[in-house]
Write a protein that holds these residues in place. Structure first.
Motif: not given
Length: 56
Positions: A27, A30-31, A34, A36-37
């Motif tokens: 997880k 993947k973040m 992508e 994401k912060s």
């Protein structure tokens, strides 16, 4: 934690612990992919993450 559980003959608990660890790591990976912060829970600040994906 896992070594202690193993010594206590709790192999299924170790397996579940490791599966959960892999799921959390996936997880997080993947973040990062992508964009994401990622927030440091100790101080609430964003973390700079440099990722060099491994080609498959």
């Amino acid at each position: 934690m896992a070594p202690v559980l193993w010594q206590q003959d709790k192999q299924w608990d170790v397996a579940n612990y490791l599966i959960n660890d892999v799921m959390l790591t996936t997880k997080l990976y993947k973040m990062i992919l992508e964009g994401k912060s990622i927030i440091d829970p100790t101080d609430g600040k964003g973390l700079e993450v440099e990722l060099n994906p491994i080609p498959f």
